[in-house]
Design a protein around this motif. Structure first.
Motif, PDB file in Angstrom:
ATOM      1  N   PHE A   1      16.121  22.142  -5.898  1.00 44.26           N
ATOM      2  CA  PHE A   1      16.417  22.447  -4.499  1.00 44.26           C
ATOM      3  C   PHE A   1      15.539  21.575  -3.619  1.00 44.26           C
ATOM      4  O   PHE A   1      14.497  21.070  -4.041  1.00 44.26           O
ATOM      5  N   GLY A   2      15.977  21.354  -2.388  1.00 49.97           N
ATOM      6  CA  GLY A   2      15.241  20.500  -1.465  1.00 49.97           C
ATOM      7  C   GLY A   2      14.097  21.224  -0.785  1.00 49.97           C
ATOM      8  O   GLY A   2      14.153  22.439  -0.546  1.00 49.97           O
ATOM      9  N   LEU A   3      13.056  20.459  -0.471  1.00 51.87           N
ATOM     10  CA  LEU A   3      11.908  20.998   0.249  1.00 51.87           C
ATOM     11  C   LEU A   3      11.978  20.598   1.718  1.00 51.87           C
ATOM     12  O   LEU A   3      12.490  19.523   2.068  1.00 51.87           O
ATOM     13  N   GLY A   4      11.454  21.458   2.573  1.00 52.80           N
ATOM     14  CA  GLY A   4      11.374  21.135   3.985  1.00 52.80           C
ATOM     15  C   GLY A   4      10.340  20.056   4.245  1.00 52.80           C
ATOM     16  O   GLY A   4       9.549  19.682   3.368  1.00 52.80           O
ATOM     17  N   GLN A   5      10.326  19.568   5.497  1.00 50.56           N
ATOM     18  CA  GLN A   5       9.457  18.461   5.898  1.00 50.56           C
ATOM     19  C   GLN A   5       7.991  18.726   5.572  1.00 50.56           C
ATOM     20  O   GLN A   5       7.289  17.868   5.058  1.00 50.56           O
ATOM     21  N   ASP A   6       7.532  19.910   5.820  1.00 52.20           N
ATOM     22  CA  ASP A   6       6.104  20.207   5.640  1.00 52.20           C
ATOM     23  C   ASP A   6       5.831  21.118   4.447  1.00 52.20           C
ATOM     24  O   ASP A   6       4.715  21.615   4.285  1.00 52.20           O
ATOM     25  N   GLU A   7       6.853  21.355   3.616  1.00 48.04           N
ATOM     26  CA  GLU A   7       6.666  22.221   2.451  1.00 48.04           C
ATOM     27  C   GLU A   7       6.091  21.435   1.281  1.00 48.04           C
ATOM     28  O   GLU A   7       6.317  20.229   1.140  1.00 48.04           O
TER      29      GLU A   7
ATOM     30  N   PHE B   1       0.856  -1.183   0.000  1.00 47.84           N
ATOM     31  CA  PHE B   1       0.000   0.000   0.000  1.00 47.84           C
ATOM     32  C   PHE B   1       0.889   1.228   0.000  1.00 47.84           C
ATOM     33  O   PHE B   1       1.685   1.453   0.926  1.00 47.84           O
ATOM     34  N   ALA B   2       0.793   2.023  -1.055  1.00 50.08           N
ATOM     35  CA  ALA B   2       1.609   3.229  -1.218  1.00 50.08           C
ATOM     36  C   ALA B   2       0.773   4.431  -0.843  1.00 50.08           C
ATOM     37  O   ALA B   2      -0.046   4.918  -1.628  1.00 50.08           O
ATOM     38  N   ALA B   3       0.964   4.906   0.380  1.00 50.85           N
ATOM     39  CA  ALA B   3       0.261   6.104   0.834  1.00 50.85           C
ATOM     40  C   ALA B   3       0.965   7.342   0.282  1.00 50.85           C
ATOM     41  O   ALA B   3       1.788   7.262  -0.622  1.00 50.85           O
ATOM     42  N   GLY B   4       0.650   8.479   0.826  1.00 49.36           N
ATOM     43  CA  GLY B   4       1.240   9.708   0.325  1.00 49.36           C
ATOM     44  C   GLY B   4       2.627   9.991   0.852  1.00 49.36           C
ATOM     45  O   GLY B   4       3.249  10.992   0.462  1.00 49.36           O
ATOM     46  N   TYR B   5       3.127   9.115   1.719  1.00 46.68           N
ATOM     47  CA  TYR B   5       4.476   9.314   2.252  1.00 46.68           C
ATOM     48  C   TYR B   5       5.029   7.982   2.733  1.00 46.68           C
ATOM     49  O   TYR B   5       4.300   6.989   2.876  1.00 46.68           O
ATOM     50  N   TYR B   6       6.339   7.991   3.045  1.00 49.12           N
ATOM     51  CA  TYR B   6       7.006   6.789   3.540  1.00 49.12           C
ATOM     52  C   TYR B   6       7.864   7.183   4.733  1.00 49.12           C
ATOM     53  O   TYR B   6       8.492   8.259   4.742  1.00 49.12           O
ATOM     54  N   GLN B   7       7.891   6.286   5.746  1.00 46.82           N
ATOM     55  CA  GLN B   7       8.727   6.519   6.915  1.00 46.82           C
ATOM     56  C   GLN B   7       9.631   5.323   7.161  1.00 46.82           C
ATOM     57  O   GLN B   7       9.199   4.170   7.053  1.00 46.82           O
ATOM     58  N   LEU B   8      10.895   5.615   7.464  1.00 46.96           N
ATOM     59  CA  LEU B   8      11.808   4.558   7.862  1.00 46.96           C
ATOM     60  C   LEU B   8      11.396   4.030   9.224  1.00 46.96           C
ATOM     61  O   LEU B   8      10.907   4.793  10.072  1.00 46.96           O
ATOM     62  N   PRO B   9      11.578   2.757   9.469  1.00 47.12           N
ATOM     63  CA  PRO B   9      11.243   2.203  10.791  1.00 47.12           C
ATOM     64  C   PRO B   9      11.979   2.942  11.903  1.00 47.12           C
ATOM     65  O   PRO B   9      13.201   3.129  11.845  1.00 47.12           O
ATOM     66  N   GLY B  10      11.229   3.420  12.885  1.00 50.15           N
ATOM     67  CA  GLY B  10      11.825   4.107  14.011  1.00 50.15           C
ATOM     68  C   GLY B  10      12.170   5.561  13.754  1.00 50.15           C
ATOM     69  O   GLY B  10      12.854   6.186  14.583  1.00 50.15           O
ATOM     70  N   HIS B  11      11.741   6.125  12.617  1.00 48.94           N
ATOM     71  CA  HIS B  11      12.040   7.516  12.297  1.00 48.94           C
ATOM     72  C   HIS B  11      10.736   8.292  12.092  1.00 48.94           C
ATOM     73  O   HIS B  11       9.723   7.745  11.633  1.00 48.94           O
ATOM     74  N   ASP B  12      10.787   9.586  12.415  1.00 47.36           N
ATOM     75  CA  ASP B  12       9.604  10.427  12.262  1.00 47.36           C
ATOM     76  C   ASP B  12       9.523  11.110  10.900  1.00 47.36           C
ATOM     77  O   ASP B  12       8.432  11.518  10.481  1.00 47.36           O
ATOM     78  N   ARG B  13      10.663  11.245  10.214  1.00 51.06           N
ATOM     79  CA  ARG B  13      10.668  11.990   8.953  1.00 51.06           C
ATOM     80  C   ARG B  13       9.802  11.292   7.910  1.00 51.06           C
ATOM     81  O   ARG B  13       9.858  10.072   7.742  1.00 51.06           O
ATOM     82  N   ARG B  14       9.033  12.099   7.196  1.00 50.88           N
ATOM     83  CA  ARG B  14       8.184  11.581   6.123  1.00 50.88           C
ATOM     84  C   ARG B  14       8.799  11.913   4.760  1.00 50.88           C
ATOM     85  O   ARG B  14       9.111  13.071   4.491  1.00 50.88           O
ATOM     86  N   TYR B  15       8.953  10.884   3.947  1.00 46.30           N
ATOM     87  CA  TYR B  15       9.438  11.056   2.575  1.00 46.30           C
ATOM     88  C   TYR B  15       8.215  11.011   1.661  1.00 46.30           C
ATOM     89  O   TYR B  15       7.579   9.970   1.490  1.00 46.30           O
ATOM     90  N   ARG B  16       7.899  12.154   1.098  1.00 43.68           N
ATOM     91  CA  ARG B  16       6.621  12.308   0.413  1.00 43.68           C
ATOM     92  C   ARG B  16       6.638  11.738  -1.003  1.00 43.68           C
ATOM     93  O   ARG B  16       7.677  11.710  -1.663  1.00 43.68           O
ATOM     94  N   ASP B  17       5.461  11.292  -1.434  1.00 44.39           N
ATOM     95  CA  ASP B  17       5.252  10.875  -2.821  1.00 44.39           C
ATOM     96  C   ASP B  17       4.877  12.106  -3.643  1.00 44.39           C
ATOM     97  O   ASP B  17       4.362  13.095  -3.099  1.00 44.39           O
ATOM     98  N   TRP B  18       5.166  12.037  -4.947  1.00 38.14           N
ATOM     99  CA  TRP B  18       4.799  13.187  -5.792  1.00 38.14           C
ATOM    100  C   TRP B  18       3.288  13.366  -5.857  1.00 38.14           C
ATOM    101  O   TRP B  18       2.801  14.479  -6.081  1.00 38.14           O
ATOM    102  N   ARG B  19       2.528  12.279  -5.661  1.00 39.45           N
ATOM    103  CA  ARG B  19       1.067  12.383  -5.596  1.00 39.45           C
ATOM    104  C   ARG B  19       0.671  12.471  -4.126  1.00 39.45           C
ATOM    105  O   ARG B  19       1.004  11.582  -3.331  1.00 39.45           O
TER     106      ARG B  19
END
Length: 616
Positions: A549-555, A348-366
């Motif tokens: 350029f990189g985007l911030g966590q919530d940008e 199941f591909a939600a709108g983001y991905y998280q590494l186990p034990g990490h809070d950072r969200r890696y967002r999908d383009w959709r």
């Protein structure tokens, strides 16, 4: 009675005789010394002084060879030798040089740099030798001078062969150009073979095939007088012209690619996956190579060098860009080969991905993700989350090793100049380049072609070609063949096969190549609406979008609110027809935004021209 001295005749005779003997001995001794010296000069050192006397009478002059021509695959000339007219002055025939220069300036345009160069040359030449004042006169300047020729004793126009590029900007980055030999080049060339030659290949094909194009210098022995003026030619060995070469490029496809990219900054590389022949190589914007042949004015060079779009920069070979999602089929193939996934496995591909034990969200383009996806859907719809997960489980070392099998991180070895290798990141690379350890989050973004990873458009075209040939790798090349000087027949070059990409099961190829067809031809494929819906043949492709350029966590990325030079790069790789590949292509549009919206339609225009109009 006066006394008189009685002369002693005997003593006087003896004195006179002794003096004569001494004088004769002295004379004989002098003649002996003279004879010994003459013998030394004319017998012992005969060869040495004969050579010196010959050199005073005979001079060896170099005859530069005509440079070989360059053609496209259909015989269209790309680089030729044209008569160029130059204004020359013979100092001994000119009464007042300064006045002559002033009067000439009213007839022809003389730059200060040209006059300064002329005066420098003048100091190195003898008064009876002609010194060029202005190179490459226009037809109008030649005509203007011809009318007043009688008013300028010692000034004349001479014709010389000079390089000319009829296609101008269209082929500048590929063919390159020649220019005057500089000090660095003098240190590496055979100066004997370049005697009398003033120009050498600087970039591109002109430089890479310099040894083929230049030819062999000729010589003539001429008799000269005491002042060095030529009297007659004693012996002549004509130069051997450089060999003509034929490139794999097609000017028709090159023009179509330029037209498709018109208005954009970027690059297109199209090649025949069956032979490795490069069919088109475009970098936009470009420049006129003819400006460099006779010495480009500093003002014009500065404009080109400082232009914000960098027309002198060959993006096809030297430009390095994050490949983005164009590498997802290769990463998917790595997952299959290492048994990390199967083609039927779903997640199941939600709108983001998280590494186990990490809070950072890696967002999908959709924003809301793609739902349940397998490998086919993940490639066709370009699911970032699916490949985040695959990259994490695959690991950077295995991923890097497998991508390296396709030639990423290394130059392709194409027969040109300026190619860069890009970056194929790994733990070892980061430790060596940056001196720091590798983090799991960097693996995540590497799986979708972001982060440290950089590729060139040529590398991406080579990847597309390798996919089209199911692992067979051929080195990209621009040379199609060399024309035999005697028979005038084209001697074709053979493809150079590289280490192939081997997988454990042949069906793995189908499991990543079929989804590439779905990218273009299924309604939910990322390139369907812009490219595949009206296509007259089957295309296998993959869109890509890489961040500047990189985007911030919530940008969130909002193209309409971002300056154009900070917008994402648009990419697309493809081959066609999918069932019988005859062309592989890579397109990158700098700051073009979406790969599906911008780069894919450009590739479609080029492939349409090749397959439908040219019958490729």
């Amino acid at each position: 009675m006066a006394q008189h001295t009685i002369k002693d005749a005997f003593t006087e005779r003896r004195l006179f005789f002794s003096r004569v003997v001494v004088l004769v001995v002295f004379i004989v001794l002098l003649f002996g010394i003279l004879i010994v010296r003459l013998s030394h000069l004319q017998v012992v050192n005969y060869s040495h002084f004969t050579t010196l006397s010959q050199n005073n009478r005979v001079r060896l002059e170099a005859l530069p060879p005509p440079r070989g021509l360059i053609y496209d695959r259909n015989g269209v000339i790309l680089a030729e030798n044209r008569p160029a007219y130059q204004l020359e002055i013979t100092l001994e025939q000119v009464e007042d040089l300064q006045e002559t220069l002033e009067r000439l300036g009213r007839i022809v345009t003389l730059e200060n740099s040209e006059i300064e160069r002329f005066r420098r040359l003048l100091r190195r030449k003898r008064p009876f030798q002609a010194v060029p004042l202005k190179l490459n006169l226009s037809d109008e300047e030649v005509a203007n001078f011809a009318v007043d020729r009688h008013r300028f004793p010692g000034v004349d126009i001479q014709a010389r062969l000079a390089r000319h590029y009829p296609m101008g900007e269209e082929m500048a980055h590929v063919v390159g150009y020649v220019g005057r030999i500089d000090e660095r080049e003098l240190a590496r060339i055979d100066t004997r073979n370049y005697s009398g030659t003033s120009h050498i290949g600087k970039i591109g094909v002109e430089r890479y095939y310099e040894d083929v194009l230049h030819g062999q210098v000729g010589y003539q022995r001429v008799e000269v007088n005491a002042q060095g003026r030529m009297l007659r030619i004693l012996e002549r060995q004509p130069p051997v012209a450089g060999r003509d070469i034929v490139l794999s490029l097609d000017v028709r496809l090159q023009a179509a690619a330029r037209q498709a990219l018109n208005g954009y900054t970027g690059a297109i590389v199209a090649m025949d996956p069956r032979t490795g022949e490069v069919l088109a190589m475009v970098s936009m914007p470009s420049f006129d190579p003819n400006l460099f042949v006779h010495g480009i004015p500093a003002s014009i060079y500065n404009q080109l060098r400082d232009h914000r779009r960098q027309p002198l920069f060959n993006r096809a070979l030297t430009g390095q860009y994050p490949p983005g999602s164009t590498l997802k089929p290769v990463v998917g193939l790595a997952g299959l080969e290492h048994n990390i996934i199967t083609a039927s496995r779903t997640m199941f591909a939600a709108g983001y991905y998280q590494l186990p034990g990490h809070d950072r969200r890696y967002r999908d383009w959709r924003r809301h993700g793609h739902g349940w996806v397998n490998l086919d859907k993940a490639i066709a719809q370009s699911s970032d989350v699916y490949f985040y997960d695959l990259g994490y489980r695959l690991g950077i070392d295995r991923m890097s090793e497998f991508l390296g099998l396709f030639g990423l991180g290394r130059v392709t070895g194409i027969d040109s100049t300026g190619e860069r290798a890009g970056i194929l990141p790994s733990r070892e690379w980061k430790q060596g380049a940056l001196g720091t350890v590798w983090y799991p989050g960097e693996t995540i973004i590497a799986a979708i072609g972001q982060g440290y990873m950089l590729t060139t458009p040529l590398q991406l075209a080579s990847v597309a070609s390798t996919l089209a040939m199911r692992g067979i790798r051929i080195r990209p090349h621009l040379l199609r063949g060399i024309i035999n000087s005697d028979s005038e027949e084209l001697e074709l070059v053979s493809p150079e096969y590289l280490s192939p990409v081997r997988v454990s099961h042949p069906q793995y190829w189908d499991q990543v190549l079929d989804p590439m067809v779905h990218v273009v031809h299924q309604p939910n494929g990322t390139a369907y609406n812009s490219t595949g819906r009206t296509a007259a043949y089957i295309i296998a492709g993959k869109t890509g979008t890489s961040q500047v350029f990189g985007l911030g966590q919530d940008e969130e990325y909002d193209e309409s609110r971002i300056a154009k030079h900070l917008r994402d790069h648009a990419l697309f790789i493809a081959y066609a027809p999918a069932e019988d590949p005859r062309i592989a292509i890579a397109v990158i549009v700098e700051n073009g935004g979406s790969g599906s919206r911008t780069a894919a339609p450009i590739a479609r225009m080029v492939m349409d021209h090749f397959l439908l109009e040219m019958g490729g």
